[in-house]
Design an enzyme around this catalytic site. Structure first.
Site, PDB file in Angstrom:
ATOM      1  N   GLU A 190       0.854  -1.188   0.000  1.00  0.00           N
ATOM      2  CA  GLU A 190       0.000   0.000   0.000  1.00  0.00           C
ATOM      3  C   GLU A 190       0.888   1.235   0.000  1.00  0.00           C
ATOM      4  O   GLU A 190       1.850   1.319   0.775  1.00  0.00           O
ATOM      5  CB  GLU A 190      -0.912   0.011   1.233  1.00  0.00           C
ATOM      6  CG  GLU A 190      -1.741   1.285   1.372  1.00  0.00           C
ATOM      7  CD  GLU A 190      -2.596   1.298   2.637  1.00  0.00           C
ATOM      8  OE1 GLU A 190      -2.996   0.191   3.076  1.00  0.00           O
ATOM      9  OE2 GLU A 190      -2.840   2.383   3.189  1.00  0.00           O
TER      10      GLU A 190
ATOM     11  N   GLU B 282      -2.187  11.373   3.237  1.00  0.00           N
ATOM     12  CA  GLU B 282      -3.217  11.193   4.250  1.00  0.00           C
ATOM     13  C   GLU B 282      -3.212  12.425   5.145  1.00  0.00           C
ATOM     14  O   GLU B 282      -2.155  12.995   5.436  1.00  0.00           O
ATOM     15  CB  GLU B 282      -2.954   9.952   5.101  1.00  0.00           C
ATOM     16  CG  GLU B 282      -3.222   8.644   4.408  1.00  0.00           C
ATOM     17  CD  GLU B 282      -3.037   7.466   5.360  1.00  0.00           C
ATOM     18  OE1 GLU B 282      -4.042   6.834   5.718  1.00  0.00           O
ATOM     19  OE2 GLU B 282      -1.881   7.198   5.749  1.00  0.00           O
TER      20      GLU B 282
END
Length: 548
Positions: free
Chosen positions: A436, A441
């Site tokens: 990932e 974020e």
């Protein structure tokens, strides 16, 4: 640091003579010596207050002649250059008042030539002791082609400072081993001048346009026997490209007597884009095509590995990828379902993160040139919040490249927007085996802190390899979030400034196609406590672009 003292006196005294020679070799057809040779010299940036220029020591020369196909300038300071159009700007770097005899040789067919000599007296000062020290190590330093680095050789348009047309992968030129066997040693003599010694082990890697210089032929770059022995000098001067400090050091190297930096492109002048104790990145413009710029990286590591990129964080991202392979600019009034999928629901245990939202397609809206992912406080399928999650799985998947997403983020407490990627084998191997890559974020409870993170076996969940950076006005302005990704490293950047670097290798799952995901989660393990007064917030996306 560089010191420019804006004192420049220039007196150009034209005392010239014209000579020509001819060789009636019928192999070349009609032999015509260049005639009517003339030369003009102009001080760069001269004005009424500074009639002798801006202190850079630069003089523009314009030579012209009938029947000339090339002009060779010998500047009288141990440097020469060849140009096809007769125009060149030269920087004289010796401090104080110095007189130079500048000779221009115009060449015609069959080697016929005419020459003109001009006397130039210049007073200038340019000093860059920092670059001189880094080049020579204050005594002697040897440089090698950084074969182990991506983009150690590249080419791009002269207007930019990036090799947008082509970059070489690590050790890509191993089939031409002469390129990786060369050594350039720079040292200081008793006069504090930089001495240039080039050991090419008897062969040089020639650009295809210059094979004839090495006695070869064909249409592809190749190694050819070539003698580079002999002591030369390297002068430092103000760079002429005009690139700002965030792109270039502002200093160029000029090597005497036809010296060059390992890859032969017919120039002895190189702008230094970046230099550290063990990394050197230069840019040169070939005499055969002034619309191009070639780039070469050097290292002090004889193995070609270098460590110039080890300190990439905080630096501008100079991309090795210039070919736009996919873009989404969210024109129109609906999402392009040929590229995007809607994912719905709450997944398994809040998508594995205890998230509080339920994803529905209606919360992804395209209008006014942007995609809007809306998180809303509303009862939806048994959950208190709705939002949207989009992927490009099975539609747009990429292995390596530069991914750019320009977005404006939500700010409310409990929001958790993300721009991220999963390995395309996710359905087969599961997470974290698929790998990932979290390009961006952000959580509203820590406003302005943007994270770049990688998850993979042994480094998943809270043990992901992560680093953050502060971004001003993250929720009121658009910013570009970038991932630069190859087999050797993964770079995370905001507005083209690198904040996190990961050394990739064959053992990670980051060497396969990945697909993109855009979503806004609520709460969960990272999002934290949701503001009890929350009603609605939005992540707005202006574009997504992928370069390879």
């Amino acid at each position: 640091m560089k010191n420019f003292k804006y004192i420049l006196g220039l007196m150009i005294i034209f005392g010239s003579f014209l000579q020509s020679c001819q060789d009636d070799d019928q192999e070349f057809g009609e032999v015509m010596a260049p005639s009517n040779l003339s030369i003009e010299a102009t001080v760069v940036n001269a004005d009424a207050e500074n009639p002798y220029g801006d202190g850079s020591g630069q003089v523009q020369f314009e030579a012209s002649a009938d029947n000339a196909i090339n002009y060779k300038f010998t500047f009288g300071d141990n440097t020469t250059t060849n140009v096809s159009n007769g125009n060149v700007v030269h920087s004289f770097t010796s401090t104080g008042i110095n007189e130079y005899v500048v000779t221009v040789i115009a060449t015609g067919t069959a080697g016929t030539a005419s020459s003109m000599t001009t006397s130039v007296t210049v007073f200038s000062e340019f000093d860059d002791p920092e670059t001189k020290s880094l080049l020579t190590g204050d005594d002697t330093k040897t440089w090698y082609v950084a074969a182990g680095l991506n983009a150690h050789l590249g080419v791009g348009p002269v207007e930019t400072a990036t090799p947008d047309y082509y970059t070489a992968a690590p050790f890509e030129k191993s089939g031409n081993p002469c390129f990786y066997n060369e050594m350039i040693t720079l040292s200081l003599d008793e006069n504090n001048s930089i001495v240039f010694n080039h050991d090419n082990n008897g062969a040089t890697f020639f650009n295809a346009d210059f094979l004839s210089v090495g006695g070869g032929g064909g249409s592809e770059d190749q190694c050819l026997p070539f003698d580079t022995s002999g002591e030369k000098f390297l002068n430092l001067a103000s760079a002429q490209s005009g690139f700002g400090e965030d792109v270039s050091t502002g200093t160029q190297m000029m090597i005497s007597d036809g010296g060059f930096m390992s890859y032969y492109i017919g120039t002895s002048t190189y702008e230094i884009l970046e230099i550290t104790d063990d990394f050197l990145y230069v840019r040169g413009i070939p005499s055969s095509n002034p619309a191009l710029a070639w780039y070469v990286k050097f290292t002090t590591d004889p193995r070609g590995g270098g460590s110039g990129n080890d300190s990439a964080e905080g630096k501008e991202l100079v991309s090795e990828f210039g070919n736009l392979v996919w873009e989404e600019e969210f024109d129109g009034d609906a999402l392009d379902t040929d590229s995007w999928n809607f994912e719905t629901g709450n997944g398994d245990n809040g998508w594995g993160n205890n998230e509080s939202q339920y994803y529905i397609a209606d919360n992804a809206v395209v209008n006014d040139g942007t995609l809007k992912i809306n998180a809303i406080a509303e009862s939806t399928n048994g959950f208190d919040y709705s939002s949207a999650r989009l992927t490009t799985k099975d539609k747009q998947e990429f292995e390596y490249g530069r991914i750019e997403v320009r977005a404006q983020l939500p700010s409310a407490g409990g929001t958790w927007p993300a721009i991220w990627m999963l390995g395309s084998n996710f359905a087969e191997v599961g997470w974290p085996a698929s790998g990932e890559i979290d390009i961006m974020e952000h959580v509203g409870n820590d406003l302005g802190e943007v994270l770049g993170t990688l998850h993979y076996p042994g480094n998943s969940g809270g043990e992901g390899v992560s680093k953050g950076t502060e971004v001003e006005n993250v929720a009121s302005e658009f910013h570009t979030y970038t991932l630069e990704w190859n087999a050797d490293h993964i770079l995370f950047a905001v507005d083209n400034v690198i904040f996190h670097e990961f050394e990739n290798n064959a053992s990670t799952p980051f060497n396969q196609p990945f697909f993109l995901i855009l979503n806004v989660a609520m709460g969960g393990n990272l999002g934290g406590t949701i503001d009890p007064n929350f009603t609605q917030d939005t992540m707005e996306v202006e574009f997504v672009k992928v370069y390879q």
